[in-house]
Scaffold this motif. Structure first.
Motif, short mmCIF file in Angstrom:
data_model
loop_
_atom_site.label_atom_id
_atom_site.label_comp_id
_atom_site.label_asym_id
_atom_site.label_seq_id
_atom_site.Cartn_x
_atom_site.Cartn_y
_atom_site.Cartn_z
N GLY A 169 -1.17 15.90 17.47
CA GLY A 169 -0.40 16.30 16.29
C GLY A 169 -0.16 15.10 15.40
N THR A 170 0.96 15.06 14.74
CA THR A 170 1.36 13.91 13.95
C THR A 170 2.50 13.21 14.66
OG1 THR A 170 0.77 14.98 11.86
CG2 THR A 170 2.28 13.12 11.73
N PRO A 171 2.28 11.98 15.14
CA PRO A 171 3.36 11.27 15.83
C PRO A 171 4.60 11.13 14.95
CG PRO A 171 1.26 10.16 16.14
CD PRO A 171 1.04 11.21 15.09
N GLU A 172 5.76 11.10 15.57
CA GLU A 172 7.00 11.07 14.80
C GLU A 172 7.37 9.67 14.34
OE1 GLU A 172 10.06 12.91 17.06
OE2 GLU A 172 9.08 14.89 17.12
N ASP A 173 6.90 8.63 15.02
CA ASP A 173 7.27 7.29 14.62
C ASP A 173 6.43 6.83 13.44
OD1 ASP A 173 5.04 7.22 16.55
OD2 ASP A 173 5.13 5.05 16.21
N GLN A 174 6.90 5.80 12.74
CA GLN A 174 6.23 5.38 11.51
C GLN A 174 4.83 4.86 11.77
OE1 GLN A 174 8.43 3.55 8.29
NE2 GLN A 174 7.01 1.81 8.27
N ALA A 175 4.64 4.08 12.83
CA ALA A 175 3.31 3.52 13.11
C ALA A 175 2.31 4.63 13.41
CB ALA A 175 3.38 2.54 14.28
N GLY A 176 2.73 5.61 14.19
CA GLY A 176 1.84 6.71 14.51
C GLY A 176 1.54 7.57 13.31
N ARG A 177 2.54 7.79 12.48
CA ARG A 177 2.32 8.60 11.27
C ARG A 177 1.40 7.86 10.31
NH1 ARG A 177 4.30 9.88 6.22
NH2 ARG A 177 4.24 12.12 5.76
N PHE A 178 1.52 6.54 10.25
CA PHE A 178 0.63 5.74 9.41
C PHE A 178 -0.82 5.96 9.81
CE2 PHE A 178 -1.68 1.69 8.80
CZ PHE A 178 -1.55 1.53 7.43
N VAL A 179 -1.10 5.96 11.11
CA VAL A 179 -2.45 6.20 11.59
C VAL A 179 -2.94 7.57 11.14
CG1 VAL A 179 -3.87 6.54 13.66
CG2 VAL A 179 -2.25 4.64 13.58
N ASP A 180 -2.08 8.58 11.22
CA ASP A 180 -2.48 9.93 10.84
C ASP A 180 -2.75 10.03 9.34
OD1 ASP A 180 -3.03 12.61 10.80
OD2 ASP A 180 -1.06 13.27 11.47
N MET A 232 0.84 -1.19 0.00
CA MET A 232 0.00 0.00 0.00
C MET A 232 0.88 1.24 0.00
SD MET A 232 -2.86 1.18 2.82
CE MET A 232 -3.50 2.84 2.80
N ARG A 233 0.56 2.17 -0.84
CA ARG A 233 1.32 3.42 -0.91
C ARG A 233 0.72 4.42 0.05
NH1 ARG A 233 1.26 3.58 -5.94
NH2 ARG A 233 -0.41 5.06 -6.39
N TRP A 234 1.54 4.99 0.94
CA TRP A 234 1.01 5.95 1.90
C TRP A 234 2.06 6.95 2.39
CZ3 TRP A 234 3.02 6.48 6.84
CH2 TRP A 234 3.86 5.44 7.27
N GLN A 235 3.33 6.67 2.17
CA GLN A 235 4.39 7.48 2.77
C GLN A 235 4.32 8.96 2.39
OE1 GLN A 235 6.48 6.64 5.02
NE2 GLN A 235 6.87 4.44 4.94
N GLY A 236 3.81 9.25 1.19
CA GLY A 236 3.72 10.65 0.78
C GLY A 236 2.38 11.28 1.04
N GLY A 237 1.53 10.56 1.78
CA GLY A 237 0.18 11.04 2.01
C GLY A 237 0.10 12.23 2.96
N ARG A 238 -0.98 12.96 2.83
CA ARG A 238 -1.20 14.14 3.66
C ARG A 238 -1.53 13.74 5.09
NH1 ARG A 238 -5.35 17.72 5.22
NH2 ARG A 238 -7.00 16.34 4.44
N THR A 239 -1.00 14.48 6.04
CA THR A 239 -1.33 14.26 7.45
C THR A 239 -2.27 15.35 7.91
OG1 THR A 239 0.62 15.51 8.17
CG2 THR A 239 0.85 13.12 7.97
N GLY A 240 -3.11 15.01 8.87
CA GLY A 240 -4.05 15.99 9.41
C GLY A 240 -3.58 16.60 10.70
#
Length: 282
Positions: free
Chosen positions: A67-78, A1-9
């Motif tokens: 905010g947006t968590p700094e770790d990958q798992a947290g950023r994935f959720v955002d 799944m592509r998500w790394q460049g996705g927008r965060t809220g």
């Protein structure tokens, strides 16, 4: 799944590492299949309203960092949560996003004390999706669910689906129908319909994820199959068998493996919330 460049809220509340505590004997390490069979992929929204009485009130709700968590798992959720919100804004007039809280072991909620052994859940009282991210590993190691990103996103999208049901009034209608039901088996049929609709809504999100993100969040080859593998792994019949018991359809609360696979696929193939009428046979 592509998500790394996705927008965060930037709206995820991170309570991990806070002293929420756990119920006696609780915690993800003591998760049992019987509990997973009932709670996996979130409690019935009607059931969460009863947690306050079971766990002694709403409990103390810690305030984590938003905010947006700094770790990958947290950023994935955002990223995934933001994308789900963007999709539903195009599908449901007047849509308002839920809050999202990630925590570890246990935390106070508007529906009482939440703990990891309950799995991910949505609380309609405070319009919040609660996620203990350790549940993903538990689901994969003990239930045979997929560890692919989309399989994990399916968990999140299912809980957002319960929020949509609260906004549309479907959850409230189910609660009223359950109060009129003649016995537990009939009441459970409404719970199953609600859960299967949330699965279908997860598929609807997946169908539109790339469109609302200009392709920054999108399914790739094989992703849908990984999601369907997870849906199959957490059907009530499969969980009952895995727990060593007999298959008891009258006790289903989330639907069989075949049903969960069917409705996730149907939502994805149609991309239309109107196709998610799981209540006709309830």
């Amino acid at each position: 799944m592509r998500w790394q460049g996705g927008r965060t809220g930037g709206g995820v509340e991170d309570r991990r590492g806070m002293s929420g505590g756990v119920l006696a004997g609780g915690g993800i390490g003591t998760l049992v299949l019987a509990a997973i069979g009932y709670f996996v992929f979130g409690i019935d929204p009607n059931t969460t309203t009863q947690l306050a009485s079971q766990f002694g009130g709403a409990g103390t709700q810690e305030q984590g960092q938003v905010g947006t968590p700094e770790d990958q798992a947290g950023r994935f959720v955002d990223v995934v949560g933001t994308n789900i919100n963007d999709v539903w804004k195009t599908q449901l007039q007047g849509y308002t996003p839920p809050k999202v809280v990630i925590y570890s072991q246990g935390t106070g909620t508007g529906c009482g004390f939440g703990q990891a052994a309950m799995g991910p859940f949505y609380c309609p009282t405070d319009s919040t999706v609660y996620l203990d991210l350790a549940f993903w590993q538990e689901m994969e190691s003990k239930l045979g669910a997929s560890g692919a990103d989309f399989a994990r996103a399916y968990v999140i999208a299912h809980e957002f689906g319960h929020h949509v049901q609260t906004l549309t009034g479907a959850s409230q209608e189910v609660q009223q129908a359950q109060q009129r039901a003649r016995g537990e088996a009939e009441a459970n049929q409404y719970s199953v319909a609600l859960e299967l609709q949330a699965d279908c809504y997860a598929g609807v999100w997946a169908a539109h994820a790339a469109q609302v993100s200009n392709g920054e969040v999108a399914l790739e080859a094989g992703d849908l199959e990984e999601g369907l593998k997870t849906a199959n792994a957490i059907g009530d019949d499969t969980l009952q068998q895995r727990g060593g018991g007999r298959i008891s359809p009258e006790n289903f609360t989330h639907g069989s493996s075949a049903q969960r696979v069917e409705w996730l696929r149907r939502g994805y193939q149609s991309g239309d919330p109107a196709s998610c009428d799981t209540f006709s046979g309830a």
